[in-house]
Design an enzyme around this catalytic site. Structure first.
Site, PDB file in Angstrom:
ATOM      1  N   HIS A  30      43.523  49.631  36.392  1.00  0.00           N
ATOM      2  CA  HIS A  30      41.854  49.667  36.315  1.00  0.00           C
ATOM      3  C   HIS A  30      41.590  48.248  36.063  1.00  0.00           C
ATOM      4  O   HIS A  30      40.390  47.868  36.607  1.00  0.00           O
ATOM      5  CB  HIS A  30      41.812  50.264  34.774  1.00  0.00           C
ATOM      6  CG  HIS A  30      40.454  50.014  34.118  1.00  0.00           C
ATOM      7  ND1 HIS A  30      39.321  50.530  34.598  1.00  0.00           N
ATOM      8  CD2 HIS A  30      40.325  49.224  33.073  1.00  0.00           C
ATOM      9  CE1 HIS A  30      38.546  49.906  33.725  1.00  0.00           C
ATOM     10  NE2 HIS A  30      38.901  49.210  32.597  1.00  0.00           N
TER      11      HIS A  30
ATOM     12  N   ASP B 234      21.540  33.434  59.170  1.00  0.00           N
ATOM     13  CA  ASP B 234      22.910  34.091  58.640  1.00  0.00           C
ATOM     14  C   ASP B 234      23.651  33.129  57.948  1.00  0.00           C
ATOM     15  O   ASP B 234      23.353  32.116  57.643  1.00  0.00           O
ATOM     16  CB  ASP B 234      23.594  34.509  60.136  1.00  0.00           C
ATOM     17  CG  ASP B 234      24.303  35.978  59.720  1.00  0.00           C
ATOM     18  OD1 ASP B 234      25.018  35.878  58.934  1.00  0.00           O
ATOM     19  OD2 ASP B 234      24.261  37.038  60.427  1.00  0.00           O
TER      20      ASP B 234
ATOM     21  N   TRP C  17      47.088  43.722  34.053  1.00  0.00           N
ATOM     22  CA  TRP C  17      46.374  43.016  35.222  1.00  0.00           C
ATOM     23  C   TRP C  17      46.956  41.433  34.900  1.00  0.00           C
ATOM     24  O   TRP C  17      46.775  40.734  35.850  1.00  0.00           O
ATOM     25  CB  TRP C  17      45.024  43.267  35.228  1.00  0.00           C
ATOM     26  CG  TRP C  17      44.204  42.315  34.256  1.00  0.00           C
ATOM     27  CD1 TRP C  17      43.967  42.390  33.215  1.00  0.00           C
ATOM     28  CD2 TRP C  17      43.481  40.992  34.773  1.00  0.00           C
ATOM     29  NE1 TRP C  17      43.161  41.411  32.586  1.00  0.00           N
ATOM     30  CE2 TRP C  17      43.007  40.348  33.627  1.00  0.00           C
ATOM     31  CE3 TRP C  17      43.472  40.404  35.878  1.00  0.00           C
ATOM     32  CZ2 TRP C  17      42.442  39.229  33.501  1.00  0.00           C
ATOM     33  CZ3 TRP C  17      42.837  38.912  35.875  1.00  0.00           C
ATOM     34  CH2 TRP C  17      42.458  38.634  34.704  1.00  0.00           C
TER      35      TRP C  17
ATOM     36  N   SER D 263      40.693  36.671  51.072  1.00  0.00           N
ATOM     37  CA  SER D 263      39.606  37.043  51.191  1.00  0.00           C
ATOM     38  C   SER D 263      38.261  36.297  50.330  1.00  0.00           C
ATOM     39  O   SER D 263      37.459  35.878  50.806  1.00  0.00           O
ATOM     40  CB  SER D 263      39.486  38.596  51.012  1.00  0.00           C
ATOM     41  OG  SER D 263      38.211  38.957  50.611  1.00  0.00           O
ATOM     42  N   SER D 264      38.770  36.096  49.201  1.00  0.00           N
ATOM     43  CA  SER D 264      38.016  35.287  48.315  1.00  0.00           C
ATOM     44  C   SER D 264      37.822  33.846  48.560  1.00  0.00           C
ATOM     45  O   SER D 264      36.670  33.226  48.580  1.00  0.00           O
ATOM     46  CB  SER D 264      38.409  35.247  46.918  1.00  0.00           C
ATOM     47  OG  SER D 264      38.594  36.552  46.359  1.00  0.00           O
TER      48      SER D 264
ATOM     49  N   HIS E 269      41.396  31.978  33.722  1.00  0.00           N
ATOM     50  CA  HIS E 269      40.253  31.497  32.799  1.00  0.00           C
ATOM     51  C   HIS E 269      39.020  31.079  33.679  1.00  0.00           C
ATOM     52  O   HIS E 269      37.949  31.947  33.658  1.00  0.00           O
ATOM     53  CB  HIS E 269      40.241  30.647  31.788  1.00  0.00           C
ATOM     54  CG  HIS E 269      39.287  30.433  30.764  1.00  0.00           C
ATOM     55  ND1 HIS E 269      38.997  31.735  29.927  1.00  0.00           N
ATOM     56  CD2 HIS E 269      38.076  29.627  30.952  1.00  0.00           C
ATOM     57  CE1 HIS E 269      37.947  31.459  29.478  1.00  0.00           C
ATOM     58  NE2 HIS E 269      37.216  30.304  29.933  1.00  0.00           N
TER      59      HIS E 269
ATOM     60  N   GLU F 260      38.578  32.386  36.514  1.00  0.00           N
ATOM     61  CA  GLU F 260      38.089  33.480  37.251  1.00  0.00           C
ATOM     62  C   GLU F 260      37.005  34.325  36.239  1.00  0.00           C
ATOM     63  O   GLU F 260      36.319  34.918  36.937  1.00  0.00           O
ATOM     64  CB  GLU F 260      39.407  34.501  37.083  1.00  0.00           C
ATOM     65  CG  GLU F 260      39.254  35.914  37.446  1.00  0.00           C
ATOM     66  CD  GLU F 260      38.744  36.135  38.945  1.00  0.00           C
ATOM     67  OE1 GLU F 260      38.746  35.147  39.835  1.00  0.00           O
ATOM     68  OE2 GLU F 260      38.153  37.246  39.388  1.00  0.00           O
TER      69      GLU F 260
ATOM     70  N   TYR G 298      34.698  32.985  34.766  1.00  0.00           N
ATOM     71  CA  TYR G 298      33.462  32.394  34.996  1.00  0.00           C
ATOM     72  C   TYR G 298      32.878  32.916  36.507  1.00  0.00           C
ATOM     73  O   TYR G 298      31.811  32.964  36.543  1.00  0.00           O
ATOM     74  CB  TYR G 298      33.663  30.783  34.641  1.00  0.00           C
ATOM     75  CG  TYR G 298      33.776  30.656  33.205  1.00  0.00           C
ATOM     76  CD1 TYR G 298      32.727  30.880  32.344  1.00  0.00           C
ATOM     77  CD2 TYR G 298      35.070  30.115  32.752  1.00  0.00           C
ATOM     78  CE1 TYR G 298      32.851  30.712  31.056  1.00  0.00           C
ATOM     79  CE2 TYR G 298      35.133  29.755  31.589  1.00  0.00           C
ATOM     80  CZ  TYR G 298      33.926  30.313  30.587  1.00  0.00           C
ATOM     81  OH  TYR G 298      34.163  30.253  29.292  1.00  0.00           O
TER      82      TYR G 298
ATOM     83  N   SER H 292      18.588  34.862  35.771  1.00  0.00           N
ATOM     84  CA  SER H 292      17.347  33.957  35.795  1.00  0.00           C
ATOM     85  C   SER H 292      16.403  34.370  36.766  1.00  0.00           C
ATOM     86  O   SER H 292      15.222  33.956  36.373  1.00  0.00           O
ATOM     87  CB  SER H 292      17.937  32.685  36.284  1.00  0.00           C
ATOM     88  OG  SER H 292      18.937  32.036  35.300  1.00  0.00           O
TER      89      SER H 292
ATOM     90  N   HIS I 264      43.813  28.761  25.791  1.00  0.00           N
ATOM     91  CA  HIS I 264      43.170  29.376  24.834  1.00  0.00           C
ATOM     92  C   HIS I 264      43.517  30.842  24.749  1.00  0.00           C
ATOM     93  O   HIS I 264      43.428  31.808  23.912  1.00  0.00           O
ATOM     94  CB  HIS I 264      41.699  29.116  24.381  1.00  0.00           C
ATOM     95  CG  HIS I 264      40.790  29.981  25.397  1.00  0.00           C
ATOM     96  ND1 HIS I 264      39.470  29.316  25.758  1.00  0.00           N
ATOM     97  CD2 HIS I 264      40.866  30.864  26.279  1.00  0.00           C
ATOM     98  CE1 HIS I 264      39.160  30.038  26.780  1.00  0.00           C
ATOM     99  NE2 HIS I 264      39.862  30.888  27.052  1.00  0.00           N
ATOM    100  N   HIS I 265      44.382  31.206  26.135  1.00  0.00           N
ATOM    101  CA  HIS I 265      44.775  32.615  26.172  1.00  0.00           C
ATOM    102  C   HIS I 265      46.145  32.831  25.701  1.00  0.00           C
ATOM    103  O   HIS I 265      46.791  33.780  25.367  1.00  0.00           O
ATOM    104  CB  HIS I 265      44.693  33.197  27.678  1.00  0.00           C
ATOM    105  CG  HIS I 265      43.208  33.117  28.222  1.00  0.00           C
ATOM    106  ND1 HIS I 265      42.581  34.319  28.010  1.00  0.00           N
ATOM    107  CD2 HIS I 265      42.593  32.355  28.751  1.00  0.00           C
ATOM    108  CE1 HIS I 265      41.250  34.150  28.526  1.00  0.00           C
ATOM    109  NE2 HIS I 265      41.398  32.984  29.130  1.00  0.00           N
TER     110      HIS I 265
ATOM    111  N   THR J 208      26.570  27.659  27.362  1.00  0.00           N
ATOM    112  CA  THR J 208      26.068  29.091  27.223  1.00  0.00           C
ATOM    113  C   THR J 208      25.000  29.234  26.501  1.00  0.00           C
ATOM    114  O   THR J 208      23.996  30.160  26.893  1.00  0.00           O
ATOM    115  CB  THR J 208      27.223  29.995  26.958  1.00  0.00           C
ATOM    116  OG1 THR J 208      28.459  29.488  27.575  1.00  0.00           O
ATOM    117  CG2 THR J 208      27.104  31.297  27.345  1.00  0.00           C
TER     118      THR J 208
ATOM    119  N   LYS K 271      21.645  28.500  28.069  1.00  0.00           N
ATOM    120  CA  LYS K 271      21.250  29.427  29.171  1.00  0.00           C
ATOM    121  C   LYS K 271      20.532  30.338  28.247  1.00  0.00           C
ATOM    122  O   LYS K 271      19.333  30.877  28.645  1.00  0.00           O
ATOM    123  CB  LYS K 271      22.451  30.035  29.890  1.00  0.00           C
ATOM    124  CG  LYS K 271      22.996  29.246  30.771  1.00  0.00           C
ATOM    125  CD  LYS K 271      23.553  30.073  31.976  1.00  0.00           C
ATOM    126  CE  LYS K 271      23.654  28.766  33.157  1.00  0.00           C
ATOM    127  NZ  LYS K 271      22.747  29.316  34.148  1.00  0.00           N
TER     128      LYS K 271
ATOM    129  N   ARG L 275      46.315  46.180  22.104  1.00  0.00           N
ATOM    130  CA  ARG L 275      45.855  46.629  23.274  1.00  0.00           C
ATOM    131  C   ARG L 275      46.990  47.190  24.067  1.00  0.00           C
ATOM    132  O   ARG L 275      48.071  47.104  23.635  1.00  0.00           O
ATOM    133  CB  ARG L 275      45.053  45.588  24.118  1.00  0.00           C
ATOM    134  CG  ARG L 275      46.129  44.374  24.667  1.00  0.00           C
ATOM    135  CD  ARG L 275      45.129  43.318  25.175  1.00  0.00           C
ATOM    136  NE  ARG L 275      44.757  43.444  26.484  1.00  0.00           N
ATOM    137  CZ  ARG L 275      44.238  42.729  27.303  1.00  0.00           C
ATOM    138  NH1 ARG L 275      44.504  41.374  26.909  1.00  0.00           N
ATOM    139  NH2 ARG L 275      44.211  42.776  28.475  1.00  0.00           N
TER     140      ARG L 275
END
Lengths: 534, 384
Positions: free
Chosen positions: A83, A112, A148, A176-177, A260, A262, A264, A275, A309-310, A335, A338, A457
């Site tokens: 998931h 293009d 994950w 790919s990314s 991390h 990721e 963002y 926006s 921080h993780h 943030t 924004k 979790r």
């Protein structure tokens, strides 16, 4: 580009396509057209949304009651792992890439993407990567079952055999990314129409530019991470094996150095979308454009230096914890800028509530709630209690579901009439929105309480005192799931309908930008002659 | 249309409130029973209230704008789109708020890291899927395993009050004493988490992490493993019983090696086959069933079947040696360190008899019954 400046055609006049698309499956397999590839990305993401969503419902069904309900713990762990991987790499990232493919050339006045063949390849890697990943579900022995985040040594020494399939599929997704990001960055740098200066670039394009750089910075790190896993598993190295002189924490540093930024990567394009949408339906120019751009860049930069921080509960020294706490808290400032600028855009606007706007407003409210729990999570001592509990699950679903996913919904409702030339059913769109909001909050709000009360979790079964809230979560999850069937119906109806286009070029009253100067739907090739941006 | 939606929202929010009231005690982080847990709770509440304050402002402006500036009410869009002053204001004020939050967080973090002057050291080791407690000063060491039965998990029996939060041997600690925790793991990463003790600390192989508790309120504190550690991550609870010093001293006396009870005490008296089978079944359900399953079929290939297994039904000494020393790099631990000879003999007898294995054993002219002294013999032989 100099040649393009000489031409003075207005873009809208010039849509006589030299050649149309090929017929049949070849069109999709060999296409180098940014619109086709964008559509492929979006459809792929839609399919994966339902697969990943189904897995979420399996998880929630198992957690409806204490005791074994449907599946055993072994399959439960496979479901949470799949998931997560599918939603992050198979839904949000391809959807954002699809939107980028469709919209960036239209928004900057390019014919293009800069590297069309690379573009084809970066999409077509994805279905194969995910088939490889999901094929592990039907192999003998468990599919990847380590979450994950695949922490070593659970995924290395103790990982199931299928881990190798997982490693190679992550490599393919990463390739790919990287190619997609490269393409987008190169396109934005080189293909802007004359007059489309950095100061005029739409926010969606800006945020994808920053995202592209983030991807280029961290995707190779992920590739390195899974390669080290592969070496540990098969070539007797000990990068992550303490018994061999390696370090299980090295894995977490490398993973979160990717992981991390990721998050963002998943949310920044969403900021761009919001926006655009908020400004259009407030009929008012975006407030504080320069600050919005600066905040995006700042978020990306800080995002690169807060990974630890993780890992606050891993026994980090206090100096490291303090640095990462302060740096993490700083993320709240750009943030906040924004959020406040979006509010200022709404303020004294002329607001209407079409479906894209509803999703944008839903984003604004619920992403902010996710931001609040983010600030709480940054406080290290409190984080000791939140970490790896359902509080964290609630936090990241508030920022990813009502953040990234809602932004994608907003974008799709916003640009779908432009893509197809037909208006979606506003009534169904609103039903989709309200069901999603109710389901989402019912599913994820109680998770805050569960986490605070002590529910870890990734557990397939739980003590009795967690029953009430878990049942609420499950009901909410199923409502959210049903809501997406409405979405599916809306999309399919738009895709298969053969009625005549019924919307103007402009589509939305307050919309501004080059994409709205084109017909709806736009011809197969657009801006073959660059428009001049005043 | 709008009324229907409104009613729907009302229904769901009221449902939420009803359920919330029902489960009132579990809404928030526990204040807990240690010095640290109270400090953490206060910090958590400070963070929460700050977020609420900001939320009132942000959502207030949002709701006001959405009501006041609707096009349907004739609102005309203004033309302003930048203002340096407000940008500076909404950069500075959040910064100051964050500084105000960072100060108490820094102070509490300093307290957490101060493990000096502890009176007792408790070493905690995570295994797949159990905890080992070692009282380094008292020389006591034992494993702590989930005591909820498989029947409860599979809904065949009524679930007990502390379903999944109960163990066979609780860790006992004295109150009003600073206890240093040394936390590590033997196989994969676990996390020792007891919310009401204010401790979550990852147990990582190759690392020894420190934390501490100073329990002020006697009582039983329960928690669970906090880091995904494989198949039975959800089934390795933590139970800590905090008692007055005198009671703790008594507990230490009762548990001292050489006294009445230690979990590793070898029991060598021969037992009847039936007694071994009965004990073996009970011990199998406690120690083995999560991986090898009640029907002995396992979850291959990660967790092999015991039914018709060549090792299980083969020569007794080889089978015993396998269980005693385990398989490194898998969840099959060296059970020689965890179970005494009598329990291992009972388990061996049970798995050699059950699921039709006895026929295979007898075909090879071996005995299904394994006595504690057989285990002791293999254990002696394996020592260097």
């Amino acid at each position: 580009m100099t040649e393009a400046i000489i031409h003075t055609h207005a873009a809208a006049d010039h849509f006589d396509a030299h050649h149309g698309p090929e017929k049949g499956f070849k069109r999709w397999l060999f296409t180098t057209n940014h619109k086709d590839i964008g559509t492929l990305y979006l459809l792929f993401s839609l399919v994966m949304l339902f697969i990943g969503g189904l897995m979420a419902l399996v998880i929630r069904a198992e957690l409806f009651e204490p005791g074994k309900v449907l599946i055993d713990p072994e399959f439960f762990n496979q479901m949470t792992t799949m998931h997560g991987l599918i939603m992050v790499f198979g839904v949000i990232m391809p959807a954002m890439a699809g939107l980028a493919n469709w919209m960036i050339p239209l928004m900057i006045g390019a014919p293009d993407m800069a590297l069309p063949r690379l573009n084809n390849w970066s999409f077509w890697l994805l279905p194969f990567a995910f088939c490889l990943l999901m094929s592990t579900l039907i192999m003998s022995g468990p599919a990847p079952d380590f979450g994950w985040t695949f922490y070593a040594p659970l995924s290395t020494t103790y990982g199931p055999k299928s881990t190798d399939f997982f490693i190679f599929s992550v490599h393919m997704m990463g390739a790919s990314s990287i190619m997609a990001a490269l393409n987008i960055v190169v396109t934005i740098f080189n293909m802007r129409a004359p007059g489309m200066t950095w100061g005029k670039l739409p926010l969606f394009v800006w945020s994808w530019l920053v995202t592209g750089f983030l991807l280029l910075a961290v995707m190779p790190v992920l590739a390195g991470c899974v390669t080290m896993m592969l070496m540990d598993r098969h070539f007797h190295t000990s990068f992550f094996n303490a018994a061999g002189g390696g370090d299980p924490l090295l894995f977490q540093h490398v993973f979160w150095f990717f992981g991390h930024p990721e998050v963002y990567i998943l949310i920044l394009p969403g900021f761009g979308i919001i926006s655009e949408v908020v400004s259009t339906f407030s009929r008012k120019r975006l407030f504080g454009y320069k600050f919005m751009v600066a905040a995006t860049v700042l978020i990306a930069f800080i995002g690169l230096i807060v990974w630890m921080h993780h890992m606050f509960t891993t026994g980090a020294p206090i100096t490291a914890q303090l640095y990462f706490m302060y740096a993490t808290m700083l993320v709240a400032i750009p943030t906040g800028i924004k959020i406040f600028n979006w509010l200022a855009t709404l303020f004294k606007g002329s607001i209407t509530f079409e479906t894209p706007m509803l999703f944008a407003l839903g984003f604004l409210v619920m992403f902010t709630i996710g931001g609040f729990s983010g600030v709480m999570l940054s406080l290290v001592p409190a984080d000791y209690q939140y970490r790896d509990s359902y509080f964290v699950v609630a936090h990241f679903h508030y920022v990813l579901v009502s953040g990234s996913l809602f932004a994608i919904f907003a974008a799709i409702y916003y640009w779908l009439p432009k893509w197809t030339g037909r208006m979606y059913s506003e009534r169904l769109g609103q039903i989709h929105f309200w069901l999603s909001v109710i389901g989402m909050n019912l599913a994820f709000l109680p998770m805050h309480f569960l986490g605070l009360a002590g529910m870890p979790r990734r557990i397939p079964d739980y003590p009795l005192q967690f029953t009430d809230f878990n049942q609420l979560c499950t009901i909410g999850a199923f409502i959210f799931g049903m809501a997406q069937l409405v979405f599916l119906y809306i999309i399919l109806k738009e895709c298969v309908s053969h009625t005549k286009p019924d919307v103007s070029n402009q589509v939305w009253e307050g919309a501004k930008g080059l994409e709205w100067t084109l017909p709806s739907p736009p011809p197969y090739h657009t801006f073959e002659t660059a428009p001049i941006v005043p | 249309m709008h009324h229907r939606i409104l009613r729907l929202i009302l229904f769901f929010t009221s449902a939420l409130f009803v359920l919330t009231a029902y489960a009132e005690s579990e809404l928030n982080m526990p204040v807990g029973g240690t010095i640290l847990s109270e400090e953490i709770y206060k910090l958590h509440m400070a963070g929460f209230y700050v977020c609420c304050g900001i939320g009132v402002v942000v959502f207030g402006v949002l709701i006001y704008s959405l009501i006041r500036f609707r096009k349907s009410k004739g609102a005309q869009a203004a033309h302003f789109h930048e203002h340096l002053g407000v940008e500076i204001i909404w950069t500075t004020i959040p910064f100051l708020i964050l500084v105000a939050l960072a100060i108490p967080a820094t102070i509490v973090l300093g307290h957490i890291h101060n493990t000096d002057k502890s009176a007792l050291t408790l070493k905690i080791t995570g295994y797949q899927w159990k905890w080992k407690y070692e009282y380094l000063d008292q020389g006591i060491s034992f494993f702590s395993v989930l005591s909820t039965t498989q029947d409860q998990i599979n809904n065949k029996a009524k679930k007990s009050e502390w379903y999944l939060l109960e163990v066979d041997h609780e860790a006992v600690v004295p109150i009003n004493t600073k206890i240093k925790l040394l936390i590590t793991a033997d196989d994969v990463i676990h996390s020792w988490w007891v919310p009401a003790l204010g401790v979550k600390q990852d147990a990582i192989p190759g690392y020894i992490n420190e934390n501490w508790i100073y329990v002020t309120k006697p009582g039983t504190y329960r928690g669970q493993c906090g880091e995904l550690c494989g198949l039975n991550h959800g089934f390795m609870p933590i139970v800590v019983k905090a008692v007055p010093q005198a009671e703790f001293d008594q507990w230490v006396k009762n548990h001292h090696p050489g006294n009445s009870f230690t979990p590793l005490q070898p029991a060598l008296n021969p037992l009847t086959g039936d007694a071994l089978l009965a004990l073996g079944k009970a011990q199998y359900e406690k120690n083995c069933v999560m991986c090898h399953q009640a029907n002995g079929a396992g979850l291959p290939p990660s967790f092999p079947a015991l039914k018709k297994s060549r090792i299980v039904t083969g020569a007794p000494d080889a089978a015993i040696a396998f269980v005693l020393s385990g398989v490194p790099g898998t969840a099959m631990q060296a059970f020689g360190e965890q179970l005494d000879d009598q329990n291992i003999a009972a388990i061996m007898t049970y798995i050699r008899s059950a699921w039709g294995n006895s026929d295979l054993v007898k075909q090879q002219k071996y005995s299904t019954v394994i006595q504690p002294k057989d285990v002791a013999k293999v254990r002696q032989g394996s020592k260097p």
